[in-house]
Motif scaffolding. Structure first.
Motif, PDB file in Angstrom:
ATOM      1  N   GLN A   1       0.826  -1.201   0.000  1.00  0.00           N
ATOM      2  CA  GLN A   1       0.000   0.000   0.000  1.00  0.00           C
ATOM      3  C   GLN A   1       0.864   1.256   0.000  1.00  0.00           C
ATOM      4  O   GLN A   1       0.547   2.242  -0.683  1.00  0.00           O
ATOM      5  CB  GLN A   1      -0.933  -0.006   1.210  1.00  0.00           C
ATOM      6  CG  GLN A   1      -2.040  -1.048   1.125  1.00  0.00           C
ATOM      7  CD  GLN A   1      -2.908  -1.066   2.370  1.00  0.00           C
ATOM      8  OE1 GLN A   1      -2.490  -0.637   3.445  1.00  0.00           O
ATOM      9  NE2 GLN A   1      -4.126  -1.582   2.247  1.00  0.00           N
ATOM     10  N   SER A   2       1.952   1.237   0.746  1.00  0.00           N
ATOM     11  CA  SER A   2       2.856   2.386   0.778  1.00  0.00           C
ATOM     12  C   SER A   2       3.484   2.633  -0.592  1.00  0.00           C
ATOM     13  O   SER A   2       3.581   3.781  -1.053  1.00  0.00           O
ATOM     14  CB  SER A   2       3.943   2.161   1.831  1.00  0.00           C
ATOM     15  OG  SER A   2       4.883   3.217   1.813  1.00  0.00           O
ATOM     16  N   THR A   3       3.891   1.551  -1.265  1.00  0.00           N
ATOM     17  CA  THR A   3       4.507   1.688  -2.582  1.00  0.00           C
ATOM     18  C   THR A   3       3.500   2.227  -3.597  1.00  0.00           C
ATOM     19  O   THR A   3       3.829   3.098  -4.417  1.00  0.00           O
ATOM     20  CB  THR A   3       5.048   0.330  -3.050  1.00  0.00           C
ATOM     21  OG1 THR A   3       5.948  -0.176  -2.061  1.00  0.00           O
ATOM     22  CG2 THR A   3       5.793   0.469  -4.364  1.00  0.00           C
ATOM     23  N   ILE A   4       2.274   1.723  -3.546  1.00  0.00           N
ATOM     24  CA  ILE A   4       1.239   2.209  -4.465  1.00  0.00           C
ATOM     25  C   ILE A   4       0.940   3.684  -4.194  1.00  0.00           C
ATOM     26  O   ILE A   4       0.731   4.475  -5.133  1.00  0.00           O
ATOM     27  CB  ILE A   4      -0.032   1.354  -4.318  1.00  0.00           C
ATOM     28  CG1 ILE A   4       0.240  -0.069  -4.827  1.00  0.00           C
ATOM     29  CG2 ILE A   4      -1.190   1.973  -5.081  1.00  0.00           C
ATOM     30  CD1 ILE A   4      -0.935  -1.009  -4.644  1.00  0.00           C
ATOM     31  N   SER A   5       0.934   4.068  -2.932  1.00  0.00           N
ATOM     32  CA  SER A   5       0.685   5.474  -2.586  1.00  0.00           C
ATOM     33  C   SER A   5       1.795   6.367  -3.148  1.00  0.00           C
ATOM     34  O   SER A   5       1.521   7.476  -3.643  1.00  0.00           O
ATOM     35  CB  SER A   5       0.595   5.637  -1.068  1.00  0.00           C
ATOM     36  OG  SER A   5      -0.489   4.889  -0.540  1.00  0.00           O
TER      37      SER A   5
ATOM     38  N   ASN B   1      11.589  -0.044  -7.142  1.00  0.00           N
ATOM     39  CA  ASN B   1      10.742  -0.978  -6.408  1.00  0.00           C
ATOM     40  C   ASN B   1      11.180  -2.436  -6.554  1.00  0.00           C
ATOM     41  O   ASN B   1      10.701  -3.302  -5.819  1.00  0.00           O
ATOM     42  CB  ASN B   1       9.292  -0.851  -6.876  1.00  0.00           C
ATOM     43  CG  ASN B   1       8.666   0.461  -6.449  1.00  0.00           C
ATOM     44  OD1 ASN B   1       9.074   1.067  -5.466  1.00  0.00           O
ATOM     45  ND2 ASN B   1       7.658   0.902  -7.198  1.00  0.00           N
ATOM     46  N   ILE B   2      12.058  -2.708  -7.501  1.00  0.00           N
ATOM     47  CA  ILE B   2      12.448  -4.094  -7.769  1.00  0.00           C
ATOM     48  C   ILE B   2      13.111  -4.762  -6.561  1.00  0.00           C
ATOM     49  O   ILE B   2      12.761  -5.901  -6.212  1.00  0.00           O
ATOM     50  CB  ILE B   2      13.353  -4.158  -9.009  1.00  0.00           C
ATOM     51  CG1 ILE B   2      12.543  -3.791 -10.265  1.00  0.00           C
ATOM     52  CG2 ILE B   2      13.960  -5.554  -9.166  1.00  0.00           C
ATOM     53  CD1 ILE B   2      13.363  -3.775 -11.537  1.00  0.00           C
ATOM     54  N   PRO B   3      14.082  -4.129  -5.875  1.00  0.00           N
ATOM     55  CA  PRO B   3      14.698  -4.814  -4.718  1.00  0.00           C
ATOM     56  C   PRO B   3      13.696  -5.171  -3.623  1.00  0.00           C
ATOM     57  O   PRO B   3      13.724  -6.284  -3.081  1.00  0.00           O
ATOM     58  CB  PRO B   3      15.735  -3.797  -4.227  1.00  0.00           C
ATOM     59  CG  PRO B   3      16.056  -2.975  -5.422  1.00  0.00           C
ATOM     60  CD  PRO B   3      14.768  -2.855  -6.169  1.00  0.00           C
TER      61      PRO B   3
END
Length: 259
Positions: A96-100, A167-169
């Motif tokens: 959710q944090s990454t999508i935000s 975001n890959i790692p």
């Protein structure tokens, strides 16, 4: 001599009486024992005894079956508890944090936002309103706006690509943890939850792909729109120049005739 013989006969007689008494007692005991044994054998019922033993065996078997059934039920409850155990690992907050963060980056789009209303307004103002009646300063201002939009679009696309690659790692780490949790899960619920989180991770990665494709497409479309508007601007400038009167040569006096 006679007295001695009498005494000997008396002793022998007594011994014979004692032996007879003992023998009688022994025979009586034997007869009594045989009669008692015969009486007991006559009372004993073998069929009833066998039936009793069979009943006891059946009851014992039933008890053993009940014990086995209770053990199976207990094991079933243990398995159900394992199947209902929750997965101790959760990556939902991270996803959710990454999508935000991705959504916030999309909201920072320069000049023309990812909005139908914004696209319509900006496109009409800077790309389709070119006409020959516009002044040179207006044409130059619109051309500069279109150039800034194109440059900003490519910058936004580069930022989005950098975000997706960054975001890959974290995605790799989350995937490793979820696969490990799925393989070591104690029940069906934990395995299902691990699988659902893996699907959620894939969905988040797909959202990154959609964001990158959208940013790249936006930048390319803005540049193509700029090129199309530049052609329209060139046509407008030509028409604007053609409205002026043609040059007519005239006589020019270089020197004064009086001199």
């Amino acid at each position: 001599m006679t007295e001695k013989l009498f005494r000997i006969h008396a002793i022998l007689f007594r011994r014979m009486e004692l032996f007879a008494s003992v023998t009688a007692l022994a025979v009586g005991a034997c007869v009594s024992s045989v009669q008692s044994a015969h009486a007991q054998w006559a009372v004993y019922d073998g069929a009833a005894h066998v039936q009793t033993v069979l009943i006891a065996a059946r009851e014992l078997q039933q008890i053993d079956n009940q014990i086995t059934s209770l053990a199976n039920q207990a094991q079933m409850l243990v398995n159900q508890a394992k199947n209902l155990a929750l997965l101790p690992l959760s990556t939902l907050s991270t996803l959710q944090s990454t999508i935000s963060q991705t959504t916030a980056l999309l909201a920072q789009a320069q000049n023309i936002a990812y909005s139908v209303t914004s696209v319509e307004q900006q496109y009409q103002q800077s790309y389709t309103s070119v006409s020959s009646g516009m002044s040179d300063s207006a044409l130059f201002s619109q051309a500069q706006t279109r150039w800034q939009n194109s440059v900003g679009g490519f910058e936004d696309a580069l930022k989005m690509q950098a975000r997706a690659v960054g975001n890959i790692p974290s995605d790799s780490s989350a995937m490793t943890q979820l696969v490990s949790a799925s393989q070591s899960s104690s029940g069906a619920l934990q395995a299902a939850q691990a699988g659902n989180q893996l699907l959620a991770l894939q969905s988040r990665q797909l959202s990154d792909v959609v964001a990158v494709l959208s940013a790249n497409g936006r930048a390319q479309d803005l540049d193509r729109a700029r090129e199309a508007a530049a052609e329209a601007e060139g046509q407008a400038q030509y028409e604007h120049f053609a409205q002026h009167d043609a040059y007519v040569p005239g006589a020019v006096s270089v020197f004064n005739d009086g001199n």
